[in-house]
Design an enzyme around this catalytic site. Structure first.
Site, PDB file in Angstrom:
ATOM      1  N   ASP A 159      -4.848  -0.181  -4.430  1.00 43.49           N
ATOM      2  CA  ASP A 159      -3.416   0.019  -4.186  1.00 43.49           C
ATOM      3  C   ASP A 159      -2.596  -1.261  -4.220  1.00 43.49           C
ATOM      4  OD1 ASP A 159      -4.400  -0.971  -1.807  1.00 43.49           O
ATOM      5  OD2 ASP A 159      -3.494   0.552  -0.533  1.00 43.49           O
ATOM      6  N   ASN A 160      -3.272  -2.393  -4.098  1.00 47.69           N
ATOM      7  CA  ASN A 160      -2.577  -3.681  -4.293  1.00 47.69           C
ATOM      8  C   ASN A 160      -3.625  -4.762  -4.451  1.00 47.69           C
ATOM      9  OD1 ASN A 160      -1.640  -3.015  -0.982  1.00 47.69           O
ATOM     10  ND2 ASN A 160      -3.200  -4.559  -1.418  1.00 47.69           N
ATOM     11  N   CYS A 164       0.772  -1.234   0.000  1.00 49.23           N
ATOM     12  CA  CYS A 164       0.000   0.000   0.000  1.00 49.23           C
ATOM     13  C   CYS A 164       0.808   1.292   0.000  1.00 49.23           C
ATOM     14  CB  CYS A 164      -0.995  -0.012   1.159  1.00 49.23           C
ATOM     15  SG  CYS A 164      -0.381  -0.774   2.663  1.00 49.23           S
ATOM     16  N   HIS A 222      -0.561   7.288   4.752  1.00 44.56           N
ATOM     17  CA  HIS A 222       0.427   6.229   4.575  1.00 44.56           C
ATOM     18  C   HIS A 222       1.734   6.664   3.922  1.00 44.56           C
ATOM     19  CE1 HIS A 222       0.098   1.583   4.768  1.00 44.56           C
ATOM     20  NE2 HIS A 222       0.343   2.144   5.929  1.00 44.56           N
TER      21      HIS A 222
END
Lengths: 507, 507
Positions: free
Chosen positions: B273-274, B63, B126
């Site tokens: 994001d993943n 992420c 993040h």
């Protein structure tokens, strides 16, 4: 038939025809079901104009038994399309099979005929190729296609090439009169089968007769083929090319119904006879998406199928159904739409899907997963209990035959037949559609679900009367040496002496 | 910007706002991408009104680096979001990370601000939680959310609970002021984040200011949560409940844009994001459909993402694109739509997708799959070459950490880092999206494809200037002990003594 559906039927002053597309394609082969190259615009549109079934099953992980089940509304273990030569073995109708569809079975076209329907099969029959099993002896009025898969080319000495029939007689053989180029994958067959369908529909529209068209072609069955125009057009190679051509053909058939103004009188269903054959992947086999394993197995990849119902003006566009469905339901549903009762003298496994299709209802019913003479698994609601697990034998696996390539779920995709009848392996197909995480035997959830499932299984087993198995005996003398019509063509071959043997079914 | 897109932009007398939904969801979690329970009606509708991207990627299988890549338009190995502590290791920003987004990086909101945009982030930032990394120091005007994942509850002694910020200051902590019930999975957070989005959009509509809304919430990241209304409503358990709530929220946000009459001025993009975290499946993890493995890996399951572009009146409804896309393209595409040039003093990896989105063009560009400091694989056209393969270490695997549950492709899903730089493993993702069948090294197809790929890789490597790695050093003293605003709340905690160490990245 529910009262609403019946009144809907009665309020229509005209007939309802049926079209069934029955092909070998995996759950993951359609754009609407998540195929990542989205190469099925016509099927996707059919889904967006009709109803997508997400929990639809075939009756068997192999073609012949599934086709027998669709047309009889009965599990193969009842209609005879199974073997007792060995435990839990898949069997079908290669050209040395002695058996076929028993006369005692009542097929959908036989019943529809009594209500004035004209019935045509285009493509692979697969319910036996000896004279007594001919589709025109079992209710079909017309046939264009072959009795068996298009394997070959053969040398006409050890093995005859498969005949192609028009109605009662053969008109040629695959590889001889109907070319398939195994090197390039080119064959014009899907185009021929498409034209047959369009012509048939046009004729019925003229005669105002209700019809049942069963379009059961096998372009996506190895050896996979496509016509020149489609070769090299997909991201997926030859298999994708074949899918694109089938998709294009189905689009043309639906457009034809619309152009003729009979789409609102024609109930059309698309589904598949077994999961994608992963042994043929990636070049000759399709995809079962996220489901486990493929054809030949009773995991979801072997039996969960793409399914679309289309009936403009009746089925709401873009509908999605979680009804547990089965190809056998097409038997009962079609009878219901035709105003006919299913036979009352035998067990029918198919249910009438009209309440699900027209009123969005969910009917509680189990799905049974058979491999030959064994009930391997059962689905009740979102739970699936495996009573037996097996992919294939170590012996076959060591030869490179892999029904679960790249997949390995410990204790599940086993290479010996594993019995779990006292403590079935249980999966929740909502959270775990890939059958990777068996529930803990000690959990409350397991206990609660198995209580419900056990009742269903017990009732099923107690009332089960297996039919006479038709797929036990093989004999080279019965192969397609001299099909009717061969004389006119000079294509009769001399059969060897009869030597009936137990068929060998490795899987 | 292509001339057509530019004229389109210039012909509009009004601004284009941007909405980016950036979540952790797998390719197979949406109905439109083949999720079998079809529980995302709003996202499916977004797709049917917009453009579905089928070959869209994130920049990293984890992420933090992906989020840094989206906002900078640059690969993590350039913007510093990687580690050199060990070879080919995934790294992110836990709360003991010392690094974060460098001041030298130019973020999308910083650039948009110059063109008069107001920028808001809702959800997980993040990119570092120390003061210099604060999102309002990097171009955002507003923030509602947390700097790190919502792991916990912690005891506030060994580990502080993660703070939730409104703009510059914290307003509480997860598990204390923002409840998450790990036992039931209940949390009201998605509803709060939804309301923040609706309020922000209403305010901008009033002020007639163009905006960038980055909705980056983490309900589908373990520990997964949903609000009471959604709990127990999906076939997929808690994970599905969370997906349903996100889907519902996105539907409400899009409806809000339409209701305010600004949907035709707002370019909206949904992606992830993943890949789905299969280690958390089935209860806390999603699905990557037919793709291999999941989060943390450079197989398709780790980095291929669901993606939808929505812009009524501009993007043709129901469009499907096979353009190879990447989250970094959102940087370049947004700048293009805002009439801005991307920075010219640095390498930008994102491309302008407008020709693909507005004119259906296909732009030839590679996709690079990095794990930490190593280029593991590259995709060119339909071919993907693996230069390194690794799922995770035997040591981690033996502890039960499995990034590829139920999947095992021999020589591919390896548990040691395998180097293939001299003879890469090559897959054709059209025929074989599941990366199960490496092409024969001796085949013509391999030779031809690798000739093309080698040029791309050589050029990439020769011109690569890695950034200063930001994810090497960890220190418990930098954790969220005393975030700004803690005094007012009486929620300041005493940090331990500084003790910087190399972070340990097991994967």
């Amino acid at each position: 038939v529910g009262p609403e559906a019946l009144s809907l039927w009665e309020s229509k002053s005209t007939f309802t025809s049926f079209g069934v597309f029955f092909l070998q394609m995996g759950w993951g082969d359609l754009g609407a079901f998540g195929e990542p190259s989205k190469e099925t615009p016509n099927l996707d549109q059919m889904a967006s104009e009709g109803m997508l079934f997400l929990d639809f099953y075939t009756a068997n992980p192999l073609c012949s038994p599934s086709r027998a089940a669709l047309l009889t509304g009965r599990l193969p273990v009842r209609n005879g399309f199974y073997t007792t030569n060995a435990h839990a073995r898949n069997a079908y109708t290669p050209q040395d099979i002695v058996g076929g569809i028993p006369d005692s079975e009542l097929l959908l076209p036989e019943l529809l005929k009594k209500a004035g329907y004209i019935n045509k099969i285009i493509g692979k029959w697969h319910l036996g190729h000896r004279p007594q099993f001919h589709p025109l002896k079992h209710g079909f009025d017309e046939w264009f296609g072959s009795p068996n898969c298009h394997f070959g080319p053969f040398d006409n000495r050890a093995l005859p090439n498969i005949p192609v029939y028009r109605d009662w007689e053969m008109i040629g053989r695959y590889y001889e009169d109907f070319k398939i180029d195994l090197k390039t994958g080119e064959a014009n067959l899907t185009q021929i089968y498409l034209q047959e369908a369009l012509d048939f529909i046009s004729r019925q529209q003229t005669s105002q007769q209700p019809f049942f068209l069963y379009w059961a072609i096998d372009a996506t069955h190895a050896p996979v083929y496509a016509s020149k125009y489609f070769l090299g057009t997909s991201q997926r190679g030859l298999y994708g090319d074949a899918v694109r051509e089938i998709d294009d053909s189905i689009g043309k058939i639906l457009q034809h119904l619309q152009k003729l103004g009979i789409s609102e009188n024609t109930f059309v269903f698309f589904t598949s006879d077994n999961g994608a054959a992963l042994i043929s992947a990636p070049k000759q086999g399709g995809s079962n998406g996220r489901f486990l394993c493929g054809k030949q197995t009773t995991f979801e990849g072997g039996m969960r199928e793409p399914a679309i119902a289309w009936w403009p003006g009746h089925i709401p566009a873009g509908a999605v159904s979680h009804q547990l469905g089965n190809v056998m339901d097409l038997f009962t549903t079609s009878l219901s739409l035709a105003g006919l009762q299913p036979p009352s003298d035998r067990q029918i496994d198919g249910i009438d899907l009209l309440p699900a299709i027209l009123q969005g209802k969910l009917i509680d019913r189990p799905i049974f997963y058979y491999r030959g003479n064994e009930m391997m698994a059962v689905r009740v609601g979102l739970y699936k209990a495996h009573y037996w697990t097996w992919s294939n034998s170590w012996e076959e696996y060591s030869k490179g035959i892999d029904f679960c390539p790249g997949q390995n779920v410990s204790g599940v995709t086993t290479h010996t037949q594993e019995e779990h009848t006292t403590l079935p392996l249980l999966f929740h197909l909502g959270r775990d559609p890939g059958e990777k995480y068996p529930l803990s035997f000690a959990s409350d959830e397991y206990q609660r679900a198995m209580e419900r499932i056990s009742v269903v299984v017990q009732q099923h087993k107690v009332t089960m009367v297996p039919g006479e198995p038709q797929l036990n005996v093989c004999d080279k003398a019965v192969m397609n040496w001299s099909p009717p019509g061969c004389e006119k063509l000079g294509k009769c071959l001399k059969p060897p002496k009869s030597d009936p043997k137990k068929c060998f079914w490795p899987h």
